[in-house]
Design a protein around this motif. Structure first.
Motif, PDB file in Angstrom:
ATOM      1  N   GLY A 141       0.810  -1.216   0.000  1.00  0.00           N
ATOM      2  CA  GLY A 141       0.000   0.000   0.000  1.00  0.00           C
ATOM      3  C   GLY A 141       0.841   1.263   0.000  1.00  0.00           C
ATOM      4  N   TRP A 142       0.182   2.405   0.123  1.00  0.00           N
ATOM      5  CA  TRP A 142       0.908   3.672   0.105  1.00  0.00           C
ATOM      6  C   TRP A 142       0.260   4.672   1.064  1.00  0.00           C
ATOM      7  N   ALA A 143       1.023   5.719   1.332  1.00  0.00           N
ATOM      8  CA  ALA A 143       0.504   6.805   2.175  1.00  0.00           C
ATOM      9  C   ALA A 143       1.090   8.120   1.693  1.00  0.00           C
ATOM     10  N   ARG A 144       0.260   9.143   1.677  1.00  0.00           N
ATOM     11  CA  ARG A 144       0.742  10.493   1.344  1.00  0.00           C
ATOM     12  C   ARG A 144       0.430  11.404   2.528  1.00  0.00           C
ATOM     13  N   VAL A 145       1.453  12.108   2.951  1.00  0.00           N
ATOM     14  CA  VAL A 145       1.294  13.017   4.086  1.00  0.00           C
ATOM     15  C   VAL A 145       1.745  14.406   3.639  1.00  0.00           C
ATOM     16  N   ALA A 146       0.885  15.374   3.808  1.00  0.00           N
ATOM     17  CA  ALA A 146       1.150  16.766   3.392  1.00  0.00           C
ATOM     18  C   ALA A 146       1.570  16.810   1.919  1.00  0.00           C
ATOM     19  N   GLY A 147       1.032  15.914   1.136  1.00  0.00           N
ATOM     20  CA  GLY A 147       1.317  15.900  -0.300  1.00  0.00           C
ATOM     21  C   GLY A 147       2.548  15.085  -0.682  1.00  0.00           C
ATOM     22  N   TYR A 148       3.240  14.520   0.309  1.00  0.00           N
ATOM     23  CA  TYR A 148       4.462  13.756   0.009  1.00  0.00           C
ATOM     24  C   TYR A 148       4.244  12.261   0.234  1.00  0.00           C
ATOM     25  N   ASP A 149       4.870  11.480  -0.638  1.00  0.00           N
ATOM     26  CA  ASP A 149       4.814  10.032  -0.492  1.00  0.00           C
ATOM     27  C   ASP A 149       5.773   9.618   0.627  1.00  0.00           C
ATOM     28  N   VAL A 150       5.289   8.775   1.538  1.00  0.00           N
ATOM     29  CA  VAL A 150       6.121   8.449   2.709  1.00  0.00           C
ATOM     30  C   VAL A 150       7.348   7.601   2.341  1.00  0.00           C
ATOM     31  N   VAL A 151       7.299   6.914   1.206  1.00  0.00           N
ATOM     32  CA  VAL A 151       8.461   6.099   0.813  1.00  0.00           C
ATOM     33  C   VAL A 151       9.433   6.939  -0.010  1.00  0.00           C
TER      34      VAL A 151
END
Lengths: 311, 477
Positions: free
Chosen positions: A56-66
């Motif tokens: 899966g994926w996550a975006r925080v404040a517009g940025y990809d966590v990986v």
């Protein structure tokens, strides 16, 4: 904002977080509820780019966590379970240190740290070693550190757990202010009253999976059914012949009260009152039965454990 | 770049301030820095008086440099304590998470910790040496020459970097300060042995070799820093709370990688082994290059040194050499004792030793052993030429038949050792250091069992049953 899709984390054979989908907009507070070890901290650590998702994926404040771990960390303020304070430093040194880590200018560091220490009532103790602080003071300082760089996203693990009621109120007010200032906030907490007061959305996690999420009203309605109302009479009253609207279910009845379940209260409640009035019922009170988040949480947990037991 | 380096200093600076506020770190450092030179000076004085009775000038001459090395080393031992707890200590105290959540790059955190581990103890070490030199000069002890002083300065610095870089690798990989302290014996013991060797070199007065020691120590320190950075993972620091030896997991991971999902030996050879072989191919290329260099070095060394020795040898010496050659066992007589199993075991053991030596030294020692093995061929070639014997027929009869199998086996076996070291210092995302090592061991086992052992077995049979006959024919002619 925070967005996750199928966010999962596996440690060897153990699935700590399994397919979590979250969406928290700017100016919203999401509360993550769950037992210890349910996967809340692991989720938060993935959102701070400390742990890499297994799926899966996550975006925080517009940025990809990986892909953009550095940018994610620069945009997030984190209050960790362990406060992570350097005991030999003074509060002012500590905040200044993290201000430098977040590349704030000297003047910004001074202004921010002075304001935060003042707000949290730590100004007088600003030059004392952190080792001499009480538990609550330490927690407030850790929270001040998380807010030092005025981040767009705040991830707060048990923000008021060690605080006295007065300090907890201060923190809650500050969190509400940050929400009004369009910050995106996730709170992990066991304090359900606090969550009820602060959260716009709630997600209940059990063994790494989100069992349920939504607004408090949505959760109540999903878990506990339609809201219940109690009508109290000033004297014993015979309700024979009372015709309630179609979507209203009579739950119980006594000479001085009756209890109903209402599917669409905004539509039905006026009709109920009309029906009572037409029969000249001596209504003293018409009030919703209090249903707490605690009831929702305990029911969800009991159901999850029950399902597990059956399996 | 400056702003990025500033963050390194920020990480180090905070910890340095913390150190100077902790009397438990300061006290031993001050005692070691200020008191030990006095003790050493007194020891030197007594030794000088004692040695003067016997005119042991050489030992006297070397006493001051030796003392400097020892005095410089003692404050450095503190660096081990500081570096060992750099990451794992913060983890235990719960201060690591806010730091890891901050916008600091891995290298900034790593070098910050490295700097703080090295800076204070090294400063203490220099102060200690300075104090001792001051006292020694007042007693009119003979001062070491400037080049030796420079050498000692570099040696002390190299020791500090070696110990700190190794300690930080341990600190990142440990789950508790207690475990890190126990693992520190893997630093203390080799460094103690290293220092004994350096002391011998110092007394021996072989400064060239001592420079090599400085270079060697610095290379190992740099490789350790590279390993530490390659395997520095925020996830690893946070994700593991306890260390348990999970033998089942170890075996399962190894077997999974070794077998590679193959259902038959044919499939394993075609797919699994060939994939492993493709991975080590660049290393094979390098071992071939190294073989060329080693052959030339062996040949050249014998040509230069032995030719000179033979030219300068007196007729009596030459007579003695001839007698010794005659005393060598007859090839026909030892033919039976050099059986194929003996040769096979001997050669496969040599490849295994190269791998093991490489394993503990990031390939360096393994490749050195490989170079010696190959260099010997060049040396023998040169020796035969010097003795006036045509080397080519002997080489073609005595080396080539089994060498066609044995030398590639040696090269491939050594290439895996080289690959192991290179892979260890290369970042591998999403894998712990343990996983990387197990996968590398599985690769080595694949190549060793699938390639080296069969080639060595064929070579041993040829060497035992065909080569002696061919060699006797050539020598007889």
């Amino acid at each position: 904002m925070i967005e996750t899709q199928d966010l999962s984390k596996q440690f060897h054979d153990f699935m700590a977080v399994d397919g979590v989908n979250l969406s928290v907009q700017s100016g919203q507070i999401l509360a993550l509820l769950g037992q210890n070890g349910a996967g809340k901290t692991t989720t938060v650590r993935m959102l701070t780019a400390l742990l890499q998702p297994s799926r899966g994926w996550a975006r925080v404040a517009g940025y990809d966590v990986v892909k953009n771990g550095h940018d994610v960390r620069a945009s997030v303020g984190v209050l960790t379970e362990q406060h992570g304070l350097y005991m030999r430093m003074t509060a002012i040194e500590y905040l200044d240190y993290f201000g430098q880590v977040y590349s704030l200018s000297p003047s910004a560091r001074k202004t921010r740290s002075d304001n935060l220490l003042e707000y949290f009532g730590l100004a007088e103790a600003a030059h004392r070693r952190i080792g001499e602080y009480s538990k609550g003071m330490r927690q407030k300082l850790a929270l001040a550190r998380a807010m030092m760089h005025d981040p767009g996203v705040l991830l707060l693990d048990e923000p008021t757990s060690a605080m006295d009621p007065e300090s907890a109120r201060l923190v809650r007010d500050e969190i509400s202010r940050l929400k009004s200032a369009s910050r995106t906030i996730i709170i992990c907490s066991h304090n359900l009253t606090e969550v009820e007061a602060l959260a716009d959305k709630i997600a209940i996690i059990y063994r790494g999976r989100v069992l349920l999420q939504g607004t408090l009203d949505e959760l109540k309605s999903q878990v506990l059914g339609a809201p219940e109302y109690e009508v109290k009479f000033t004297e014993a009253w015979n309700s024979t012949g009372l015709e309630l609207p179609k979507d209203v279910e009579m739950l119980s009845q006594t000479p001085t009260s009756l209890k109903v379940r209402v599917k669409r209260p905004e539509e039905m409640n006026p009709q109920i009152l009309n029906a009572l009035s037409s029969k000249s019922a001596p209504v003293m009170a018409f009030q919703e039965e209090a249903r707490t988040l605690e009831q929702v949480y305990l029911k969800v947990m009991a159901d999850a454990k029950g399902r597990e037991h059956v399996q | 770049m400056f702003s990025k380096l500033k963050l390194v200093w920020l990480v180090a600076g905070r910890e340095l301030r913390d150190q100077f506020r902790d009397w438990r770190v300061l006290a031993p450092m001050l005692i070691l820095t200020l008191c030990f030179p006095f003790l050493m000076n007194e020891f030197a004085k007594q030794t000088v008086d004692f040695l003067n009775q016997y005119n042991a000038d050489l030992i006297l001459e070397r006493l001051v440099p030796f003392s400097i090395m020892i005095i410089g080393f003692f404050p450095i031992t503190v660096s081990l304590i500081v570096a060992l707890e750099s990451f794992v200590g913060e983890k235990e105290r719960g201060t690591i998470e806010p730091l890891l959540s901050a916008p600091l790059d891995d290298w900034q955190l790593y070098f910050g910790k490295l700097l703080v581990g090295v800076a204070t103890p090294l400063l203490a070490s220099y102060v200690s040496i300075g104090l001792y030199l001051f006292m020694a000069s007042r007693q009119r002890l003979e001062m070491p020459p400037a080049p030796v002083m420079v050498q000692l300065f570099f040696l002390t610095t190299a020791h500090a970097f070696l110990m700190v870089s190794a300690a930080i690798v341990i600190s990142v990989q440990s789950t508790s300060v207690k475990a890190a302290n126990l693992l520190a014996s893997f630093i203390v013991i080799p460094v103690a042995i290293l220092m004994q060797g350096e002391a011998v070199m110092l007394f021996w007065g072989n400064e060239q070799v001592l420079w090599l020691a400085v270079a060697g120590v610095m290379i190992i320190a740099l490789l350790l820093i590279r390993v530490g950075l390659a395997h520095f993972q925020r996830e690893y620091l946070l994700g593991r709370e306890i260390d348990v030896i999970n033998l089942r997991w170890l075996w399962r991971t190894f077997w999974f990688n070794f077998r590679g999902g193959a259902g038959s030996v044919g499939f394993w050879y075609r797919n699994v082994l060939s994939a492993a072989f493709r991975r080590i191919l660049p290393a094979v290329f390098f071992t071939v290059l190294i073989a060329g260099v080693s052959l030339w070095m062996g040949y050249d060394w014998i040509m230069v040194n032995t030719a000179e020795t033979i030219a300068l040898a007196s007729p009596e010496d030459l007579q003695k050499m001839e007698e010794r050659v005659r005393e060598l066992p007859d090839l026909e007589a030892i033919r039976d004792s050099i059986s194929a199993p003996f040769l096979f075991l001997n050669n496969t053991r040599a490849v295994a030793v190269i791998f093991l030596a490489g394993l503990v030294s990031f390939s360096v020692l393994g490749i050195l052993l490989y170079m010696v093995n190959i260099g010997l061929i060049g040396g023998i070639f040169a020796l035969l030429q010097l003795l006036g014997v045509q080397p080519w027929p002997i080489f073609l009869a005595g080396v080539v038949p089994h060498g066609i199998f044995e030398i590639p086996a040696l090269m491939i076996g050594s290439a895996v050792a080289l690959y192991f070291g290179a892979a260890l210092v290369t970042p591998q995302t999403g894998k712990s250091m343990g996983e990387v090592i197990i996968e590398l061991l599985a690769d080595w086992a694949k190549i060793f069992i699938g390639v080296v052992v069969p080639l060595m077995a064929i070579a041993a049979v040829i060497e035992a049953y065909i080569t002696p006959g061919l060699l006797l024919n050539v020598l007889g002619s």
